[in-house]
Scaffold this motif. Structure first.
Motif, PDB file in Angstrom:
ATOM      1  N   SER A   1       4.408  11.028   0.708  1.00  0.00           N
ATOM      2  CA  SER A   1       3.726  10.369  -0.414  1.00  0.00           C
ATOM      3  C   SER A   1       3.257   8.976  -0.028  1.00  0.00           C
ATOM      4  O   SER A   1       2.150   8.561  -0.385  1.00  0.00           O
ATOM      5  CB  SER A   1       4.667  10.292  -1.624  1.00  0.00           C
TER       6      SER A   1
ATOM      7  N   HIS B   1       2.849   1.614  -3.300  1.00  0.00           N
ATOM      8  CA  HIS B   1       1.943   2.030  -4.380  1.00  0.00           C
ATOM      9  C   HIS B   1       1.646   3.521  -4.273  1.00  0.00           C
ATOM     10  O   HIS B   1       1.665   4.252  -5.277  1.00  0.00           O
ATOM     11  CB  HIS B   1       0.645   1.230  -4.314  1.00  0.00           C
ATOM     12  N   ASN B   2       1.379   4.007  -3.074  1.00  0.00           N
ATOM     13  CA  ASN B   2       1.133   5.436  -2.881  1.00  0.00           C
ATOM     14  C   ASN B   2       2.349   6.265  -3.287  1.00  0.00           C
ATOM     15  O   ASN B   2       2.221   7.317  -3.927  1.00  0.00           O
ATOM     16  CB  ASN B   2       0.794   5.721  -1.416  1.00  0.00           C
TER      17      ASN B   2
ATOM     18  N   ASP C   1       2.837   6.496  -6.989  1.00  0.00           N
ATOM     19  CA  ASP C   1       1.783   7.290  -7.610  1.00  0.00           C
ATOM     20  C   ASP C   1       1.868   8.732  -7.108  1.00  0.00           C
ATOM     21  O   ASP C   1       0.898   9.296  -6.603  1.00  0.00           O
ATOM     22  CB  ASP C   1       0.421   6.674  -7.286  1.00  0.00           C
ATOM     23  N   SER C   2       3.033   9.334  -7.227  1.00  0.00           N
ATOM     24  CA  SER C   2       3.248  10.675  -6.689  1.00  0.00           C
ATOM     25  C   SER C   2       4.396  11.352  -7.414  1.00  0.00           C
ATOM     26  O   SER C   2       5.062  10.755  -8.264  1.00  0.00           O
ATOM     27  CB  SER C   2       3.562  10.603  -5.186  1.00  0.00           C
TER      28      SER C   2
ATOM     29  N   ARG D   1      -1.670  14.529  -1.163  1.00  0.00           N
ATOM     30  CA  ARG D   1      -2.706  14.422  -2.197  1.00  0.00           C
ATOM     31  C   ARG D   1      -3.101  15.773  -2.790  1.00  0.00           C
ATOM     32  O   ARG D   1      -3.359  15.876  -3.994  1.00  0.00           O
ATOM     33  CB  ARG D   1      -3.929  13.713  -1.642  1.00  0.00           C
TER      34      ARG D   1
ATOM     35  N   GLU E   1      -0.302  16.725  -5.142  1.00  0.00           N
ATOM     36  CA  GLU E   1      -0.320  15.849  -6.316  1.00  0.00           C
ATOM     37  C   GLU E   1      -1.454  16.222  -7.259  1.00  0.00           C
ATOM     38  O   GLU E   1      -1.289  16.217  -8.484  1.00  0.00           O
ATOM     39  CB  GLU E   1      -0.456  14.393  -5.868  1.00  0.00           C
TER      40      GLU E   1
ATOM     41  N   TRP F   1       0.834  -1.217   0.000  1.00  0.00           N
ATOM     42  CA  TRP F   1       0.000   0.000   0.000  1.00  0.00           C
ATOM     43  C   TRP F   1       0.863   1.260   0.000  1.00  0.00           C
ATOM     44  O   TRP F   1       0.642   2.178  -0.788  1.00  0.00           O
ATOM     45  CB  TRP F   1      -0.925  -0.013   1.217  1.00  0.00           C
ATOM     46  N   THR F   2       1.872   1.318   0.889  1.00  0.00           N
ATOM     47  CA  THR F   2       2.699   2.523   0.976  1.00  0.00           C
ATOM     48  C   THR F   2       3.558   2.707  -0.267  1.00  0.00           C
ATOM     49  O   THR F   2       3.727   3.842  -0.738  1.00  0.00           O
ATOM     50  CB  THR F   2       3.598   2.474   2.228  1.00  0.00           C
TER      51      THR F   2
ATOM     52  N   TRP G   1       2.313   7.833   2.755  1.00  0.00           N
ATOM     53  CA  TRP G   1       1.166   7.846   3.673  1.00  0.00           C
ATOM     54  C   TRP G   1       0.059   8.780   3.195  1.00  0.00           C
ATOM     55  O   TRP G   1      -0.806   9.172   3.986  1.00  0.00           O
ATOM     56  CB  TRP G   1       1.630   8.211   5.075  1.00  0.00           C
ATOM     57  N   ARG G   2       0.108   9.142   1.895  1.00  0.00           N
ATOM     58  CA  ARG G   2      -0.945   9.915   1.240  1.00  0.00           C
ATOM     59  C   ARG G   2      -1.170  11.284   1.898  1.00  0.00           C
ATOM     60  O   ARG G   2      -2.301  11.780   1.969  1.00  0.00           O
ATOM     61  CB  ARG G   2      -2.252   9.134   1.187  1.00  0.00           C
TER      62      ARG G   2
END
Length: 600
Positions: free
Chosen positions: A454, A171-172, A175-176, A460, A463, A168-169, A456-457
């Protein structure tokens, strides 16, 4: 998106139910698969994303295991403090080894990982304080929320919970803004530096993250087993981790899960059945894996997960959605220079390659709101001059001043931060990334969140603004319909336009365009000319290299002509076009009239 979320939910459900359907042996095997997956996820970052091959990850697994084991048995620390100590030690070791090895290129980098991987393994077996070849026993199990973990089932949920958290981390993070910079390392280092990406920093980050994931795997292994010895941390195990990644798909997070699972299950099956089939004992699985590796590299070089993803895309019946403009505000723009202000000054710039003089004492100026074209036959030194101006390459002598600042001793990242951006003679895009993400890479310097934020989102909002800014440049360049297509799927002419959009995303004051019209059709050239005219009217300074003289003469305000590294003419387009030295360079000179009385 819905399919991906459905697959993730299905996997979580499978991991929750599967251990209850297996016996104790199956649960233990599943735990070992999870431990291997954690290490291979680090290799996905290091090798699949960063393009850096390492055979020494097992050494970091051993460092994590031995550090916690020693502190818990000899010093009475709790396993969780042992984890903290292991991460600190491995981080310091990775920083040191990265500093020593990441500057290497080609085959020297993987060879260096073999060297330090073997060295660390030998340390484990020869230091008596940590048990030598005998190892260490009596390691305290992990306690979680007051529960002392003592069974394979209990460790199963902890191990696979760690796997899902990493997936999950990561992937986040990918995606940044930071993730795009990381993906640019593989085959795009020169371009990334010109866009302001500190490639050395990101290589180090990937190297350290991969080492930390390996240390976590080693920590879990030591406390689950209650015993460690050097054998699981050998160089051969490091090679096996890399093999797992290649089998599943070294560039895919779920490829790490698939590769680790297939490899571990197949190895166990071969170890059980091959001796019965062949009638004798031995390590025959090594031969079988060698053949399997050759077949996969031939038939599925990107790994089995990439094949499954391609099949899923082929069978998918979901209608493609038209691209939609992000609703977030675009990033703030820098103050523009006044019209007519001198933006770039090149003074006596010379570039030598040994005895070859590629540029010899070149001087000119570019002003805001002006298109200056640089022309000349092939080999005239135009692209070399571009590289020296943008500091992709360092000039041998001379000066470059950008907005009244001397930049000829800066690196390309610093120059890009000042507002100079460029395209390249040979297209430099990231072909597997979308057009939108390629353009968003140009806005890298305009963001500030770190890779931790990034992951830990927490980035956003930033981004979304970067994506909106990239979309704005796609609209500017007429590329919106291709926003979600992979950049490598576009024809060469459109790829050049994508490069221009990426350069515009940096928010430049000066744009260096190296043969932007090459490969474009007539209508595409006309649209490009209209775009450049619009940018000029907005105060943009443009320095243009182009071989299409009709395109240049209809667009440029002034022209500088070069031949054999020398400036041979400068002035208005019609003046330069008629200059005898320019005619000589392009046409070999005019025929002299025949003397009177001599036959024509």
């Amino acid at each position: 998106m819905k399919l991906r979320h459905g697959l993730t939910a299905g996997f979580v459900l499978l991991m929750a139910v599967l251990p209850w359907l297996l016996g104790s042996y199956g649960r233990t095997l599943l735990d070992y698969i999870g431990l291997a997956t954690i290490v291979v996820l680090g290799l996905v970052l290091l090798t699949g994303v960063g393009g850096l091959t390492s055979f020494g990850q097992a050494a970091f697994v051993g460092m994590g295991a031995y550090t916690s084991a020693y502190l818990c048995t000899a010093q009475g620390w709790s396993p969780w403090w042992g984890l903290v100590a292991a991460l600190v030690l491995v981080t310091l070791a990775a920083l040191l080894l990265g500093w020593l090895t990441l500057r290497m290129s080609g085959h020297f980098l993987p060879l260096s990982t073999l060297a330090w991987g073997l060295s660390i393994y030998l340390v484990f077996g020869n230091v008596q304080a940590i048990g030598g070849q005998t190892g260490m026993s009596g390691i305290e199990p992990i306690s979680l929320l007051g529960v002392r973990l003592s069974t394979a089932l209990q460790y199963h949920y902890l191990i696979w919970g760690v796997v899902l958290l990493i997936v999950w981390t990561v992937h986040n993070m990918l995606d940044s803004r930071e993730g795009r910079a990381m993906r640019a390392l593989k085959g795009g280092t020169l371009m990334a530096e010109a866009m302001g990406v500190n490639t050395t920093r990101f290589k180090t980050i990937l190297f350290v993250l991969a080492a930390q994931y390996a240390a976590v795997s080693g920590w879990l292994y030591a406390h689950m087993q209650g015993f460690v010895n050097p054998t699981p941390f050998s160089l051969g195990q490091g090679i096996e981790y890399l093999f797992m990644g290649v089998v599943g798909g070294i560039a895919d997070l779920w490829g790490a899960v698939l590769g680790s699972s297939l490899y571990s299950l197949l190895r166990q099956w071969l170890q059980d059945w091959l001796p019965h089939l062949l009638g004798r004992s031995g390590s025959f699985e090594g031969l079988a894996f060698g053949v399997l590796m050759i077949l996969i590299l031939q038939r599925a070089p990107e790994g089995l997960w990439a094949r499954l993803r391609a099949l899923g895309a082929r069978w998918s019946t979901a209608a493609s959605q038209p691209p939609r403009r992000p609703s977030a505000p675009v990033l703030a723009e820098r103050a523009r220079p006044a019209a007519g202000e001198v933006v770039l000054q090149v003074r006596g710039l010379t570039k030598r390659f040994g005895g070859l003089v590629a540029n010899n004492a070149i001087s000119f100026e570019v002003r805001a709101g002006e298109v200056l074209a640089l022309i000349g036959p092939n080999g005239a030194g135009k692209s070399t001059l571009f590289n020296c101006i943008s500091q992709v390459d360092r000039a041998s002598s001379g000066e470059v001043h950008f907005r009244d600042r001397a930049v000829h001793r800066m690196d390309s990242r610093a120059v890009a931060a000042l507002g100079l951006s460029r395209t390249f003679q040979h297209v430099r895009l990231l072909p597997r990334m979308s057009v939108l993400d390629n353009v968003a890479l140009g806005a890298h310097l305009r963001g500030h969140h770190s890779f931790v934020a990034s992951a830990w989102r927490l980035d956003r909002a930033q981004e979304a603004s970067i994506q909106a800014t990239a979309w704005q440049q796609l609209e500017r360049c007429g590329l919106v319909e291709h926003a979600h297509a992979s950049a490598g799927s576009l024809p060469l002419g459109l790829q050049r336009v994508v490069e221009i959009a990426r350069a515009l995303a940096t928010d430049p004051c000066l744009l260096l365009l190296d043969e932007p019209a090459a490969g474009l059709r007539y209508l595409e050239k006309r649209n490009l000319a209209q775009l450049l005219q619009q940018l000029r009217s907005q105060g943009m300074a443009i320095l243009l290299v182009e071989h299409d003289l009709d395109f240049v003469m209809g667009l440029a305000d002034r022209v500088v002509a070069m031949d054999f590294g020398e400036k041979i003419a400068e002035g208005l387009p019609r003046e330069v076009q008629k200059h005898p030295a320019v005619i000589e360079a392009y046409l070999g000179g005019l025929d002299e009239p025949a003397p009177q009385g001599e036959a024509a």
